[in-house]
Scaffold this active site. Sequence first.
Site, PDB file in Angstrom:
ATOM      1  N   GLY A  51       0.831  -1.207   0.000  1.00 55.46           N
ATOM      2  CA  GLY A  51       0.000   0.000   0.000  1.00 55.46           C
ATOM      3  C   GLY A  51       0.860   1.250   0.000  1.00 55.46           C
ATOM      4  O   GLY A  51       0.525   2.271   0.601  1.00 55.46           O
ATOM      5  N   GLY A  94      -0.339   4.895  -0.729  1.00 58.14           N
ATOM      6  CA  GLY A  94      -1.394   5.490   0.098  1.00 58.14           C
ATOM      7  C   GLY A  94      -0.896   6.719   0.846  1.00 58.14           C
ATOM      8  O   GLY A  94       0.276   7.103   0.731  1.00 58.14           O
ATOM      9  N   GLN A  95      -1.795   7.298   1.615  1.00 58.27           N
ATOM     10  CA  GLN A  95      -1.461   8.542   2.329  1.00 58.27           C
ATOM     11  C   GLN A  95      -0.227   8.371   3.210  1.00 58.27           C
ATOM     12  O   GLN A  95       0.681   9.202   3.193  1.00 58.27           O
ATOM     13  CB  GLN A  95      -2.659   8.988   3.188  1.00 58.27           C
ATOM     14  CG  GLN A  95      -2.427  10.317   3.888  1.00 58.27           C
ATOM     15  CD  GLN A  95      -3.427  10.575   5.013  1.00 58.27           C
ATOM     16  OE1 GLN A  95      -4.163   9.699   5.442  1.00 58.27           O
ATOM     17  NE2 GLN A  95      -3.453  11.814   5.484  1.00 58.27           N
ATOM     18  N   ILE A 121      -1.836  -8.305  -2.859  1.00 57.49           N
ATOM     19  CA  ILE A 121      -1.774  -8.976  -1.543  1.00 57.49           C
ATOM     20  C   ILE A 121      -2.742 -10.149  -1.424  1.00 57.49           C
ATOM     21  O   ILE A 121      -2.743 -10.865  -0.427  1.00 57.49           O
ATOM     22  CB  ILE A 121      -2.015  -7.982  -0.376  1.00 57.49           C
ATOM     23  CG1 ILE A 121      -3.336  -7.239  -0.576  1.00 57.49           C
ATOM     24  CG2 ILE A 121      -0.857  -7.042  -0.216  1.00 57.49           C
ATOM     25  CD1 ILE A 121      -3.907  -6.707   0.705  1.00 57.49           C
ATOM     26  N   TYR A 153     -15.014  -1.588   8.376  1.00 61.63           N
ATOM     27  CA  TYR A 153     -13.583  -1.309   8.501  1.00 61.63           C
ATOM     28  C   TYR A 153     -13.084  -1.629   9.916  1.00 61.63           C
ATOM     29  O   TYR A 153     -12.051  -2.274  10.111  1.00 61.63           O
ATOM     30  CB  TYR A 153     -13.366   0.172   8.165  1.00 61.63           C
ATOM     31  CG  TYR A 153     -12.001   0.729   8.401  1.00 61.63           C
ATOM     32  CD1 TYR A 153     -10.919   0.341   7.618  1.00 61.63           C
ATOM     33  CD2 TYR A 153     -11.784   1.701   9.384  1.00 61.63           C
ATOM     34  CE1 TYR A 153      -9.666   0.898   7.821  1.00 61.63           C
ATOM     35  CE2 TYR A 153     -10.542   2.269   9.584  1.00 61.63           C
ATOM     36  CZ  TYR A 153      -9.484   1.859   8.802  1.00 61.63           C
ATOM     37  OH  TYR A 153      -8.254   2.413   8.999  1.00 61.63           O
ATOM     38  N   LYS A 203     -10.234  -4.338  11.454  1.00 64.51           N
ATOM     39  CA  LYS A 203      -9.065  -3.928  12.246  1.00 64.51           C
ATOM     40  C   LYS A 203      -8.968  -4.738  13.544  1.00 64.51           C
ATOM     41  O   LYS A 203      -7.868  -5.058  14.005  1.00 64.51           O
ATOM     42  CB  LYS A 203      -9.113  -2.425  12.530  1.00 64.51           C
ATOM     43  CG  LYS A 203      -8.857  -1.564  11.293  1.00 64.51           C
ATOM     44  CD  LYS A 203      -7.447  -1.779  10.759  1.00 64.51           C
ATOM     45  CE  LYS A 203      -7.158  -1.006   9.496  1.00 64.51           C
ATOM     46  NZ  LYS A 203      -5.853  -1.337   8.900  1.00 64.51           N
ATOM     47  N   ILE A 238      -4.989  10.896  10.216  1.00 69.33           N
ATOM     48  CA  ILE A 238      -3.647  11.388   9.878  1.00 69.33           C
ATOM     49  C   ILE A 238      -3.789  12.562   8.897  1.00 69.33           C
ATOM     50  O   ILE A 238      -4.467  12.452   7.870  1.00 69.33           O
ATOM     51  CB  ILE A 238      -2.787  10.267   9.249  1.00 69.33           C
ATOM     52  CG1 ILE A 238      -2.712   9.037  10.173  1.00 69.33           C
ATOM     53  CG2 ILE A 238      -1.399  10.785   8.899  1.00 69.33           C
ATOM     54  CD1 ILE A 238      -2.003   9.242  11.485  1.00 69.33           C
TER      55      ILE A 238
HETATM   56  N1  SER Z   1      -8.436   7.619   8.929  1.00 69.32           N
HETATM   57  C1  SER Z   1      -9.141   6.381   9.000  1.00 69.32           C
HETATM   58  C2  SER Z   1     -10.495   6.493   8.435  1.00 69.32           C
HETATM   59  O1  SER Z   1     -11.067   7.534   8.572  1.00 69.32           O
HETATM   60  C3  SER Z   1      -9.226   5.939  10.430  1.00 69.32           C
HETATM   61  O2  SER Z   1      -8.391   4.869  10.597  1.00 69.32           O
HETATM   62  O3  SER Z   1     -11.013   5.579   7.919  1.00 69.32           O
END
Ligand code: SER
Length: 317
Positions: A8, A11-12, A53, A142, A146, A172
């Site tokens: 990844g 990604g950001q 992956i 999501y 996790k 982030i």
């Molecule tokens: N930045 C992520 C999201 O908003 C949080 O893990 O999905």
Amino acid sequence: MKRILVTGSYGQIGTELVGALRKKYGGDNVIASGRKKPPKILTEDGPYLHLDILDVNQIHSMLVDNDINIIIHNASVLSGVGEKNPQLAFSTNVEGAYNILEATRILELDQVMIPSSIAAFGPSTPRNNTPNDVIMRPTSAYGVTKVFIELWGEYYTKRYGVDFRSLRYPGIISSEALPGGGTTDYAVEIFYEALKNKRYTSFLNKGTYLPMMYMDDCIKCTIDLMEADASKLKHRSFNITAMSFAPEEIAAEIKKHIPEFEVDYAPDFRQAIAESWPASLDDSAAREEWGWEPEYDLAAMTKDMLDKLSKKLGISY
Ligand code: SER
């Protein structure tokens, strides 16, 4: 010598993490990977290789052929995309992480890091100053993935001695690559819109507090946890945070620099996701076990974001 594979990578977080790792461990020792054609920044100082992956054979041959001993597995579907397509969240986040953990176990690699998130908590978790060890019953697709990652990783540590480590990243904020469809994305978008249009419509409502962190601190905690002495770790999954704010507070901070800036609010489906997450975190386990300490607060982050983005976009403020 560390030989690191980052999945990844475009990604950001990956985009900036790869650069930081290459500076520290040498360009050729950090393999960036993913399914897309990479941005230039990922190919300038080291290799970028195509990796799916979900393809177990490809994962194993990549690890062996490149003599990898550490994986940072960042490939993930975020919360907004996961809510629209839960099956995609399952295959990318659960099957992908399973394949990576299995490869780490079978090939006896030194370490694997897979991010978790504030999304691993749910509405029955205490919202303020959420402890590291607490009830976790997330209600987003999501978030469920996790929790699987944390528990399966920790199970592999206990059962097979796999050196699994995980950070529960908050939102982030960064100026290089955009986040890929999460609930905390508003805190990045707001800067682009402040500079470009002097106004922003927030998809989260006033008063929605969430834990957040600037990219420099995100890179720092990732490398610090990777380097941390395993014998000092009582946990394998850690809360980490740097600040907590609501949309009107980041807007007010930006307004100090761009007085014309205006914000209005039109909450969408992500409001419910945000309300199921912690407003702030207790990250004392990370502080005690491996010395975590953030550098950027809201004011310092806002100033640095505006400086970096105004340069990047060619818009002065
Ligand atoms: N930045 C992520 C999201 O908003 C949080 O893990 O999905």
